[in-house]
Design a protein around this motif. Structure first.
Motif, PDB file in Angstrom:
ATOM      1  N   MET A   1       0.833  -1.211   0.000  1.00 27.96           N
ATOM      2  CA  MET A   1       0.000   0.000   0.000  1.00 27.96           C
ATOM      3  C   MET A   1       0.869   1.264   0.000  1.00 27.96           C
ATOM      4  O   MET A   1       0.587   2.215  -0.712  1.00 27.96           O
ATOM      5  CB  MET A   1      -0.927  -0.031   1.223  1.00 27.96           C
ATOM      6  N   GLN A   2       1.921   1.221   0.839  1.00 28.19           N
ATOM      7  CA  GLN A   2       2.826   2.381   0.892  1.00 28.19           C
ATOM      8  C   GLN A   2       3.442   2.661  -0.475  1.00 28.19           C
ATOM      9  O   GLN A   2       3.634   3.798  -0.866  1.00 28.19           O
ATOM     10  CB  GLN A   2       3.938   2.106   1.892  1.00 28.19           C
ATOM     11  N   TYR A   3       3.730   1.538  -1.173  1.00 31.19           N
ATOM     12  CA  TYR A   3       4.338   1.646  -2.503  1.00 31.19           C
ATOM     13  C   TYR A   3       3.380   2.371  -3.455  1.00 31.19           C
ATOM     14  O   TYR A   3       3.764   3.314  -4.158  1.00 31.19           O
ATOM     15  CB  TYR A   3       4.653   0.228  -3.004  1.00 31.19           C
ATOM     16  N   LEU A   4       2.093   1.947  -3.435  1.00 33.33           N
ATOM     17  CA  LEU A   4       1.097   2.572  -4.319  1.00 33.33           C
ATOM     18  C   LEU A   4       0.845   4.020  -3.918  1.00 33.33           C
ATOM     19  O   LEU A   4       0.681   4.895  -4.756  1.00 33.33           O
ATOM     20  CB  LEU A   4      -0.219   1.779  -4.284  1.00 33.33           C
ATOM     21  N   GLU A   5       0.822   4.274  -2.607  1.00 37.52           N
ATOM     22  CA  GLU A   5       0.584   5.640  -2.101  1.00 37.52           C
ATOM     23  C   GLU A   5       1.702   6.572  -2.596  1.00 37.52           C
ATOM     24  O   GLU A   5       1.451   7.692  -3.026  1.00 37.52           O
ATOM     25  CB  GLU A   5       0.514   5.596  -0.563  1.00 37.52           C
ATOM     26  N   LYS A   6       2.938   6.062  -2.560  1.00 36.55           N
ATOM     27  CA  LYS A   6       4.071   6.872  -3.005  1.00 36.55           C
ATOM     28  C   LYS A   6       3.973   7.183  -4.500  1.00 36.55           C
ATOM     29  O   LYS A   6       4.275   8.302  -4.943  1.00 36.55           O
ATOM     30  CB  LYS A   6       5.369   6.103  -2.711  1.00 36.55           C
ATOM     31  N   LEU A   7       3.531   6.184  -5.258  1.00 36.92           N
ATOM     32  CA  LEU A   7       3.425   6.378  -6.710  1.00 36.92           C
ATOM     33  C   LEU A   7       2.228   7.243  -7.104  1.00 36.92           C
ATOM     34  O   LEU A   7       2.333   8.114  -7.954  1.00 36.92           O
ATOM     35  CB  LEU A   7       3.293   5.024  -7.415  1.00 36.92           C
ATOM     36  N   PHE A   8       1.063   6.952  -6.509  1.00 35.63           N
ATOM     37  CA  PHE A   8      -0.186   7.545  -7.014  1.00 35.63           C
ATOM     38  C   PHE A   8      -0.882   8.487  -6.028  1.00 35.63           C
ATOM     39  O   PHE A   8      -1.881   9.097  -6.393  1.00 35.63           O
ATOM     40  CB  PHE A   8      -1.169   6.431  -7.421  1.00 35.63           C
TER      41      PHE A   8
END
Ligand code: NDP
Length: 255
Positions: A1-8
């Motif tokens: 989730m953190q990964y997606l939050e950082k990207l999008f």
């Protein structure tokens, strides 16, 4: 989730959506808010319904009235946004109209109205927001609403003014992307196919019946289907995407 939050993720960003009182603009405004942005909706008649929807969902939004073809009104609302939100990071330049009339029967006033709102309006908004971003050294981004009608002539309705306005939007986008790349400002356009909104609902059933067999999917797109593409363009994930026209058209333009 953190990964997606950082990207999008768009937390801490302020996004303007023009024409966000209904249709595609309303759905995209909601999408920006869900991704964490504060959303400012501009339209001529207000966007209370969109604002209420976003607030009910726990998001941040307000609306201001402005006609995108009127430079003075645009400057006034931008000054208001600067006061209330401090800055603008994203512009979804979406307000637009369409007049279905063949060229020999359309008036010059109708041609001017479509070009004025769809092309000059986007130019006025992009110029005002771009100027603010450059002055404040904001590496923001602008997404201009084009259409598949900017690259193909969809039939059987005749709408030369609309098609020309959207072709203009695609090249305006590329021009601004080049002009402002050095400031870190990205400019892209979105080209949807037929999408079910009040604009497309207004057309007569006979025309819709003619469209259906020409659509490879045999159905219009849902405005929600545009949200992921717009979130991508608006997000940090799209750092190197600028000057692009993103088609979301259910393969309509493939033949
Ligand atoms: P709608 O008619 O549902 O919504 C258009 C919005 O634009 C309204 O909120 C309207 O609000 C606003 N608007 C119109 N003129 C102005 C103006 N001068 N200043 C400020 N706001 C204005 O349209 P859609 O949601 O269907 O379309 C949105 C965009 O997507 C348009 O640019 C359209 O060309 C494009 N598009 C639509 C497709 C479709 O199939 N629906 C396909 C491809 C592209 P108000 O009247 O209150 O100002």
């Amino acid at each position: 989730m953190q990964y997606l939050e950082k990207l999008f993720g768009l937390t801490g960003k302020t996004a303007i959506v023009t024409g966000g009182g209904r249709g595609i603009g309303q759905v995209i405004a909601h999408g920006f808010a869900r991704a964490g942005a504060e959303v400012v909706i501009l339209s001529r008649s207000g966007a209370q319904e969109t604002v209420d929807k976003i607030l009910r969902d726990g998001g941040k939004a307000y609306d201001l009235k402005a006609d995108v073809t009127d430079e003075k009104q645009v400057d006034t609302v931008l000054a208001e946004i600067e006061k209330r939100s401090g800055k603008v990071d994203i512009l979804f330049n979406n307000a637009g109209i369409c007049i279905h009339k063949d060229t020999l029967n359309a008036s010059i006033a109708e041609w001017r109205e479509v070009i004025d709102i769809n092309l000059t309006g986007e130019y006025i908004m992009a110029r005002a927001v771009g100027r603010m971003m450059i002055e404040k050294e904001i590496r923001g981004n602008i997404i201009n609403m084009a259409s598949m009608s900017g690259t193909i002539v969809n039939i059987p309705q005749w709408q030369a003014s609309y098609n020309a306005s959207k072709a203009g939007v695609i090249h305006l986008t590329k021009s601004l992307a080049m002009e402002w790349a050095g400031y870190g400002i990205r400019v892209n356009s979105l080209s949807p196919g037929y999408i079910a909104t009040p604009m497309s609902a207004d057309v007569e059933q006979e025309l819709k019946d003619a469209w259906t067999p020409l659509m490879p999917t045999h159905e219009m797109g849902d405005p929600e289907a545009l949200v992921p593409a717009v979130l991508y363009l608006a997000s940090p994930a799209a750092t190197y995407t600028t000057g692009s026209d993103v088609l979301v058209d259910g393969a309509y333009t493939c033949f």
